[in-house]
Design a protein around this motif. Structure first.
Motif, PDB file in Angstrom:
ATOM      1  N   GLY A  12       8.474  -1.594  -7.619  1.00  0.00           N
ATOM      2  CA  GLY A  12       7.752  -1.790  -8.871  1.00  0.00           C
ATOM      3  C   GLY A  12       6.267  -1.991  -8.641  1.00  0.00           C
ATOM      4  O   GLY A  12       5.432  -1.532  -9.426  1.00  0.00           O
ATOM      5  N   LEU A  13       5.928  -2.682  -7.567  1.00  0.00           N
ATOM      6  CA  LEU A  13       4.518  -2.853  -7.199  1.00  0.00           C
ATOM      7  C   LEU A  13       3.874  -1.500  -6.923  1.00  0.00           C
ATOM      8  O   LEU A  13       2.763  -1.212  -7.397  1.00  0.00           O
ATOM      9  CB  LEU A  13       4.413  -3.742  -5.959  1.00  0.00           C
ATOM     10  N   GLU A  14       4.556  -0.659  -6.172  1.00  0.00           N
ATOM     11  CA  GLU A  14       4.039   0.676  -5.876  1.00  0.00           C
ATOM     12  C   GLU A  14       3.859   1.491  -7.153  1.00  0.00           C
ATOM     13  O   GLU A  14       2.872   2.223  -7.312  1.00  0.00           O
ATOM     14  CB  GLU A  14       4.978   1.393  -4.915  1.00  0.00           C
ATOM     15  N   GLY A  24      -2.276   2.869 -11.842  1.00  0.00           N
ATOM     16  CA  GLY A  24      -3.655   2.428 -12.055  1.00  0.00           C
ATOM     17  C   GLY A  24      -3.834   0.969 -12.376  1.00  0.00           C
ATOM     18  O   GLY A  24      -4.963   0.511 -12.596  1.00  0.00           O
ATOM     19  N   PHE A  25      -2.735   0.198 -12.423  1.00  0.00           N
ATOM     20  CA  PHE A  25      -2.849  -1.230 -12.674  1.00  0.00           C
ATOM     21  C   PHE A  25      -3.234  -1.954 -11.379  1.00  0.00           C
ATOM     22  O   PHE A  25      -3.074  -1.423 -10.279  1.00  0.00           O
ATOM     23  CB  PHE A  25      -1.528  -1.774 -13.223  1.00  0.00           C
ATOM     24  N   TYR A  56      -4.618   3.049  -4.117  1.00  0.00           N
ATOM     25  CA  TYR A  56      -3.746   2.297  -5.003  1.00  0.00           C
ATOM     26  C   TYR A  56      -4.194   0.849  -5.141  1.00  0.00           C
ATOM     27  O   TYR A  56      -3.768   0.151  -6.064  1.00  0.00           O
ATOM     28  CB  TYR A  56      -2.305   2.325  -4.510  1.00  0.00           C
ATOM     29  N   ARG A  57      -5.030   0.384  -4.228  1.00  0.00           N
ATOM     30  CA  ARG A  57      -5.499  -0.995  -4.293  1.00  0.00           C
ATOM     31  C   ARG A  57      -6.744  -1.132  -5.166  1.00  0.00           C
ATOM     32  O   ARG A  57      -7.245  -2.237  -5.379  1.00  0.00           O
ATOM     33  CB  ARG A  57      -5.786  -1.539  -2.881  1.00  0.00           C
ATOM     34  N   GLU A  94      -9.606   2.197 -14.806  1.00  0.00           N
ATOM     35  CA  GLU A  94      -9.901   1.784 -16.181  1.00  0.00           C
ATOM     36  C   GLU A  94      -8.809   2.307 -17.091  1.00  0.00           C
ATOM     37  O   GLU A  94      -8.621   3.522 -17.227  1.00  0.00           O
ATOM     38  CB  GLU A  94     -11.269   2.327 -16.613  1.00  0.00           C
ATOM     39  N   LEU A  95      -8.048   1.401 -17.682  1.00  0.00           N
ATOM     40  CA  LEU A  95      -6.944   1.788 -18.559  1.00  0.00           C
ATOM     41  C   LEU A  95      -7.211   1.296 -19.977  1.00  0.00           C
ATOM     42  O   LEU A  95      -7.920   0.313 -20.185  1.00  0.00           O
ATOM     43  CB  LEU A  95      -5.629   1.209 -18.036  1.00  0.00           C
TER      44      LEU A  95
END
Length: 258
Positions: free
Chosen positions: A190-192, A198-199, A248-249, A253-254
């Motif tokens: 889930g983290l991946e 983009g979170f 990914y780290r 902007e979402l």
């Protein structure tokens, strides 16, 4: 004699699917995706009838935005139904077939879009990693509810009981909760997922710090719980974040906002 042999005969006639989980862990799945989709859909309908559904457009758009952003990176053939329930429960769930439920109480603990994405991503992975199927299959193999689950998909009365064993229906409670291995797997995968979408993955750590604070320390010892402790989850997530690809780290902007 015949009654004793029949369940074993039916069990042996099932096609046992040996697959690998997203982390490479061996899984045995006895039920088809169609079976699980049917159970998930029926359970979700029951939950919608029994829980109060939130109708606030702002809240619903916020949760839907996060769900859409996450599910864009999973199986595109599934249409995910997202419902927000008015309840103080600090909880969310996802069911086979593409159903997501989020309780408004969670929004008081998951205080940012990325924190809510961490929870929803975790729940989505329970579905995409076939954890419900695995859980029901394990209960069959070990003999838990064997007489019921043998006929679960043929008889409506037994189907309801099978859903209770699965823990799919929130109204039934979790009779067979996900195991610690499945919970940890859902955390990492889930983290991946949330990071790929983009979170901010660092917010997953902040989420569990908030969870720990909200629980007031009222958590059973890890040895007695199927869920990893808050401290273990935070430690494992920090290790997993360090292993993520550099891109990914870096959160994007979402547009999801409440």
């Amino acid at each position: 004699m015949f009654k004793k042999i029949l369940p074993l005969a039916i069990l042996s006639s099932l096609i046992v699917g040996c697959t690998a989980s997203p982390t490479g862990r061996n899984q045995v799945l006895l039920y088809s995706s169609g079976d699980m989709t049917q159970l998930g859909a029926q359970s979700f309908e029951q939950i919608k009838q029994q829980e109060k559904i939130n109708t606030d457009p702002k809240v619903n758009n916020y949760v839907q935005c996060i769900a859409d952003t996450l599910t864009h990176y999973v199986d595109q053939s599934t249409h995910w139904e997202v419902i927000v329930f008015d309840s103080p429960q600090v909880n969310a769930f996802a069911l086979p077939g593409g159903h997501i439920g989020v309780y408004t109480g969670l929004l008081k603990v998951a205080k940012t879009p990325s924190q809510l994405a961490a929870v929803m991503g975790h729940e989505i992975v329970h579905v995409t990693a076939n954890h419900s199927n695995e859980r029901l299959s394990q209960s069959k193999i070990t003999g838990l509810g064997l007489q019921v689950t043998d006929y679960a998909l043929q008889d409506q009365a037994y189907k309801d009981t099978a859903m209770q064993a699965l823990g799919l229906g929130i109204q039934y409670g979790v009779a067979l909760p996900y195991g610690r291995t499945q919970e940890s797997e859902a955390d990492i995968v889930g983290l991946e997922l949330m990071a790929k979408a983009g979170f901010d993955p660092q917010e997953s750590v902040a989420l569990w710090q908030n969870m720990a604070a909200a629980s007031g320390g009222n958590q059973p010892p890890e040895l007695l719980s199927t869920h990893p402790s808050h401290d273990t989850r935070i430690k494992d997530l920090r290790k997993a974040i360090a292993k993520l690809p550099a891109e990914y780290r870096q959160p994007q902007e979402l547009s999801c906002s409440l």
